[in-house]
Write an enzyme that holds these catalytic residues in place. Structure first.
Site, short mmCIF file in Angstrom:
data_model
loop_
_atom_site.label_atom_id
_atom_site.label_comp_id
_atom_site.label_asym_id
_atom_site.label_seq_id
_atom_site.Cartn_x
_atom_site.Cartn_y
_atom_site.Cartn_z
N ASP A 1 38.55 42.73 38.30
CA ASP A 1 37.95 41.57 37.65
C ASP A 1 37.52 41.95 36.23
OD1 ASP A 1 35.68 43.08 38.06
OD2 ASP A 1 34.78 41.73 39.53
N LEU B 1 35.84 46.45 40.28
CA LEU B 1 35.09 45.20 40.51
C LEU B 1 33.69 45.33 39.92
CD1 LEU B 1 35.35 44.24 44.30
CD2 LEU B 1 36.42 43.04 42.40
N HIS B 2 33.27 44.35 39.14
CA HIS B 2 31.86 44.40 38.71
C HIS B 2 31.30 43.04 38.27
CE1 HIS B 2 33.97 44.92 34.82
NE2 HIS B 2 32.98 44.22 34.33
N ARG B 3 32.13 41.99 38.31
CA ARG B 3 31.60 40.68 37.87
C ARG B 3 30.52 40.21 38.82
NH1 ARG B 3 32.72 40.53 32.94
NH2 ARG B 3 34.78 41.43 32.70
#
Ligand code: UD1
Ligand code: UDP
Length: 364
Positions: free
Chosen positions: A285, A206-208
């Protein structure tokens, strides 16, 4: 002899540029290639690990820009790379993907009338709230060679009025790295290291900003993880942005309390590919991971309302999931109950994209 710059900056650039770097090196009489690293990603685990695993030499130029707001980071890259261009005067600059380093270096080159090639051109999420969508649109608008990974890329560019003669459907260069390093990745002992069993864990990334930069949204996702972790182990190599946000939002305790969630630092390419190949499914993501899972035929649940990589849905194993706790749990349970989507590997995702690209430049 033509002078070419290959630009990298952030994690997803390295596995796209490495195959091209190696392919150009086969023609030393025709091309002089330099590797430029902007330093957008700088932690060992976000950069050096990939140079090691992908067998890339130390960059010829390291611009050391580091983190900052979009304006700061893009501006700093532009200022520093312009100086390199003025000194070095390459004939062609090749940029990849959709990160800030991509647009900054492309814009520098275009303003100095140096030709630009965009690797992974034409992808569109049609969501301009994503910084990457703006980077893609602007980079494509000023590039001379638009190298697309899938036919939807060609269609998008044609609709935007880009002339057909500039567009080349070359295939997916990320897959070149997968094909080359699949075997080495297979030998990684990361499963033993963390006591994991094949197909008995879910891999998460996850990093958005849209997922991790607001507390309410991030909590919805973590609540889903909590429930899913009651049925299967979760492995989460955490991106520095997400790690920072967990701390800012005071969510450390919540995450640490999940006994079946293995939170680890970002991992190198071989280890990550090994986890991808052996996971029951992936929750992500990331852009690139949607493609890698399609190549491996591993189910992928993408925690986003849209994707710039629709072929991973129409042909591959990817599925978009609404950002609601219940939706994430429902989709995960379907896979755990054996309901998985079968996919196929899209055309030209075959490990030969770098060859096709270099052939184009040899002919030109
Ligand atoms: C960037 C890209 C994104 C890509 C992602 C891949 C842009 C606008 N975004 O997002 O498209 O999907 O990389 O991973 O270009 N940080 C560290 N160490 C590092 C790098 C970053 O601690 O080596 C932290 C810093 O606190 C930084 C934050 O992560 O502020 C975000 O880094 P940044 O490069 O701005 O964006 P990413 O979220 O990494
Ligand atoms: N990746 C990796 N280690 C990790 C997370 C990702 O090697 O801990 C690799 C992954 O296999 C893929 C690429 O990094 O090749 C994707 O990068 P990322 O998700 O950071 O960026 P995006 O594709 O979303 O722009």
């Amino acid at each position: 002899m033509k002078k070419i710059h290959l630009v990298v900056g952030a994690r997803p650039n390295f596995m796209k540029m490495a195959p091209l770097f190696k392919e150009f090196a086969k023609f030393p009489e025709e091309f002089e290639v330099k590797l430029i690293h902007t330093g957008q990603h700088y932690d060992e685990r976000m950069s050096k690990f990939f140079f090691d695993d992908l067998q890339m030499p130390v960059p010829d130029e390291y611009l050391e820009v580091g983190s900052g707001t979009h304006g700061e980071q893009t501006g700093k890259i532009m200022e520093r790379y312009e100086a390199v261009l003025l000194k070095d005067k390459p004939d062609l600059v090749i940029v990849a993907g959709d990160v800030n380093s991509t647009i900054a270096c492309a814009l520098d080159a275009a303003k100095l009338h140096i030709q630009v090639a965009h690797l992974e051109a034409g992808l569109r999420s049609f969501d301009r709230t994503m910084p990457e969508e703006l980077n893609r649109l602007m980079t494509d608008a000023i590039s001379d060679f638009l190298l697309t990974p899938s036919p939807d890329g060609d269609m998008n560019l044609l609709k935007e009025g880009i002339s057909k003669g500039k567009i080349y459907f070359v295939g997916n260069i990320m897959i070149d790295s997968l094909v080359q390093y699949k075997e080495k990745a297979g030998n990684s002992n990361i499963l033993e290291e963390y006591g994991l069993k094949p197909h008995e864990f879910v891999l998460i990334t996850l990093h958005r900003p849209s997922n991790v930069d607001n507390k309410e949204g991030f909590l919805k996702i973590l609540n889903a993880f909590e429930e899913i972790s009651k049925s299967i182990k979760l492995v989460f190599p955490i991106h520095p942005r997400a790690k920072k946000q967990i701390k800012i939002f005071g969510l450390n305790e919540k995450v640490e309390k999940m006994k079946n969630l293995l939170l680890i630092d970002p991992i190198g390419y071989y280890d990550f590919i090994k986890l991808e190949m052996e996971a029951k499914f992936i929750l992500t993501d990331s852009g690139g991971i949607q493609e890698e899972t399609t190549f491996f035929g591993i189910p992928c649940l993408t925690l986003r309302p849209n994707t710039e990589r629709p072929i991973t849905i129409t042909e591959g194993t990817n599925k978009l999931v609404k950002l609601e706790t219940e939706d994430i749990i429902k989709e995960a349970k379907e896979i755990l109950n054996g309901k998985t989507k079968k996919g196929k590997i899209p055309k030209f995702w075959d490990g030969k994209t770098a060859e096709r690209i270099v052939e184009i430049f040899r002919e030109k």
